[in-house]
Design a protein around this motif. Structure first.
Motif, PDB file in Angstrom:
ATOM      1  N   MET A 164     -57.340   6.950 -44.398  1.00  0.00           N
ATOM      2  CA  MET A 164     -57.561   7.490 -45.743  1.00  0.00           C
ATOM      3  C   MET A 164     -56.636   8.677 -45.988  1.00  0.00           C
ATOM      4  O   MET A 164     -56.796   9.732 -45.366  1.00  0.00           O
ATOM      5  N   PRO A 165     -55.664   8.529 -46.892  1.00  0.00           N
ATOM      6  CA  PRO A 165     -54.684   9.605 -47.123  1.00  0.00           C
ATOM      7  C   PRO A 165     -55.316  10.931 -47.516  1.00  0.00           C
ATOM      8  O   PRO A 165     -54.848  11.993 -47.104  1.00  0.00           O
ATOM      9  N   GLU A 166     -56.393  10.890 -48.320  1.00  0.00           N
ATOM     10  CA  GLU A 166     -56.993  12.139 -48.779  1.00  0.00           C
ATOM     11  C   GLU A 166     -57.599  12.945 -47.637  1.00  0.00           C
ATOM     12  O   GLU A 166     -57.671  14.174 -47.700  1.00  0.00           O
ATOM     13  N   LEU A 167     -58.025  12.259 -46.576  1.00  0.00           N
ATOM     14  CA  LEU A 167     -58.569  12.971 -45.423  1.00  0.00           C
ATOM     15  C   LEU A 167     -57.463  13.485 -44.520  1.00  0.00           C
ATOM     16  O   LEU A 167     -57.538  14.588 -43.987  1.00  0.00           O
ATOM     17  N   GLN A 168     -56.435  12.679 -44.331  1.00  0.00           N
ATOM     18  CA  GLN A 168     -55.335  13.098 -43.472  1.00  0.00           C
ATOM     19  C   GLN A 168     -54.572  14.273 -44.064  1.00  0.00           C
ATOM     20  O   GLN A 168     -53.966  15.065 -43.350  1.00  0.00           O
ATOM     21  N   SER A 169     -54.601  14.407 -45.394  1.00  0.00           N
ATOM     22  CA  SER A 169     -53.909  15.525 -46.039  1.00  0.00           C
ATOM     23  C   SER A 169     -54.749  16.792 -46.039  1.00  0.00           C
ATOM     24  O   SER A 169     -54.277  17.854 -46.430  1.00  0.00           O
ATOM     25  N   GLY A 170     -56.015  16.666 -45.630  1.00  0.00           N
ATOM     26  CA  GLY A 170     -56.901  17.829 -45.636  1.00  0.00           C
ATOM     27  C   GLY A 170     -57.470  18.142 -46.995  1.00  0.00           C
ATOM     28  O   GLY A 170     -58.001  19.230 -47.222  1.00  0.00           O
ATOM     29  N   ALA A 171     -57.377  17.179 -47.937  1.00  0.00           N
ATOM     30  CA  ALA A 171     -57.849  17.420 -49.299  1.00  0.00           C
ATOM     31  C   ALA A 171     -59.368  17.446 -49.393  1.00  0.00           C
ATOM     32  O   ALA A 171     -59.921  17.957 -50.364  1.00  0.00           O
ATOM     33  N   LYS A 202     -51.295   3.680 -45.369  1.00  0.00           N
ATOM     34  CA  LYS A 202     -50.559   4.684 -46.150  1.00  0.00           C
ATOM     35  C   LYS A 202     -50.555   6.053 -45.482  1.00  0.00           C
ATOM     36  O   LYS A 202     -50.066   7.016 -46.061  1.00  0.00           O
ATOM     37  N   THR A 203     -51.121   6.155 -44.297  1.00  0.00           N
ATOM     38  CA  THR A 203     -51.096   7.423 -43.573  1.00  0.00           C
ATOM     39  C   THR A 203     -50.107   7.324 -42.425  1.00  0.00           C
ATOM     40  O   THR A 203     -49.823   6.232 -41.913  1.00  0.00           O
ATOM     41  N   ALA A 204     -49.593   8.470 -42.007  1.00  0.00           N
ATOM     42  CA  ALA A 204     -48.620   8.474 -40.910  1.00  0.00           C
ATOM     43  C   ALA A 204     -49.223   7.887 -39.640  1.00  0.00           C
ATOM     44  O   ALA A 204     -48.589   7.098 -38.934  1.00  0.00           O
ATOM     45  N   ARG A 205     -50.454   8.256 -39.351  1.00  0.00           N
ATOM     46  CA  ARG A 205     -51.105   7.729 -38.156  1.00  0.00           C
ATOM     47  C   ARG A 205     -51.360   6.233 -38.279  1.00  0.00           C
ATOM     48  O   ARG A 205     -51.213   5.471 -37.323  1.00  0.00           O
ATOM     49  N   GLY A 206     -51.767   5.817 -39.478  1.00  0.00           N
ATOM     50  CA  GLY A 206     -52.025   4.398 -39.688  1.00  0.00           C
ATOM     51  C   GLY A 206     -50.772   3.554 -39.539  1.00  0.00           C
ATOM     52  O   GLY A 206     -50.799   2.461 -38.959  1.00  0.00           O
TER      53      GLY A 206
END
Length: 254
Positions: A164-171, A202-206
């Motif tokens: 989830m991009p919003e979690l990986q960005s710290g949003a 869509k996340t770097a880790r993913g």
């Protein structure tokens, strides 16, 4: 124009702990809607936590004798410098139409609500208005059945959140809420969302670990499909979740 004079007060309210506790288990924050004093879930309940002191601050307009001299000096300076007069307390309770302040809706807002926050109230808090708090429980105090449920949920949501991009960005910040029971329907919905997020990730880790994440998802899907959804999570599912969490896959740098 008016000015107001107030003093800060602190009140301690004793509340009985409600049937809810928070625990950090294997890196995931869980809110568990169970009694922290039930030995079926918490191996060593701490009876000292049955009651909690909740400290609240509020604004008082009736000053203490020792506060009066300072208030008189400040009031005189304000009036001499700005030509203001002290606002009568009843004016602060006047309703202000079409205004939203803090947690109050339009039609409920009074002038004082516009001047003070919900955390620094202008009315002394009533014990009946304060919600019963939960408590923090150490992960080492959890019983094996609850550990099994949290292990599976922790792996499931670690897998989901890493995509989830919003979690990986710290949003935003997430916790897992549970009633201490593993629900097959909840797992199926989360796995369906994981499938969507994997195509493509869509996340770097993913992106870096797509193949491993897809394999982990397939394994968990098979375990969930073979489970009838009744009772405790199967030992094979718990073992898979434990291996997944120990692998630190979702925490690895891409």
């Amino acid at each position: 124009p008016y000015y107001i004079v107030h003093s800060s007060r602190t009140v301690d309210i004793v509340k009985q702990t409600r049937d809810l506790f928070v625990v950090t288990f294997r890196g995931t924050r869980f809110v568990v809607s169970l009694s922290p004093f039930d030995p079926r879930f918490v191996a060593r309940p701490d009876d000292r936590q049955r009651f909690t002191v909740v400290r609240r601050e509020y604004a008082a307009f009736e000053l203490l004798p020792e506060e009066q001299p300072c208030a008189t000096w400040i009031s005189g300076d304000i009036e001499a410098t700005f030509g203001c007069e002290r606002m009568p307390p009843e004016i602060g309770t006047v309703l202000v139409p079409d205004v939203l302040a803090g947690l109050r809706l339009p039609g409920e807002v009074r002038l004082y609500d516009c001047l003070f926050t919900d955390h620094h109230r202008w009315v002394e808090p009533s014990p009946s208005d304060e919600p019963a708090p939960g408590v923090e429980v150490e992960a080492s105090n959890l019983t094996e059945p609850l550990v099994a449920v949290l292990t599976v949920l922790g792996a499931l949501y670690d897998l989901l959140w890493t995509l989830m991009p919003e979690l990986q960005s710290g949003a935003c910040y997430c916790v897992v809420r549970t009633d201490g029971v593993l629900h097959k329907e909840e797992m199926v919905k989360a796995l369906a969302k994981i499938r969507v997020l994997l195509e493509p990730p869509k996340t770097a880790r993913g992106i870096a670990a797509k193949r491993e994440l897809e394999a982990a998802t397939r394994e968990l899907e098979a375990l969930v499909a073979s489970w009838d959804g009744e009772g405790a999570p199967p030992s094979a599912m718990v073992a898979w979740a434990s291996r997944f969490l120990e692998s630190c896959l979702v925490d690895a740098d891409p």
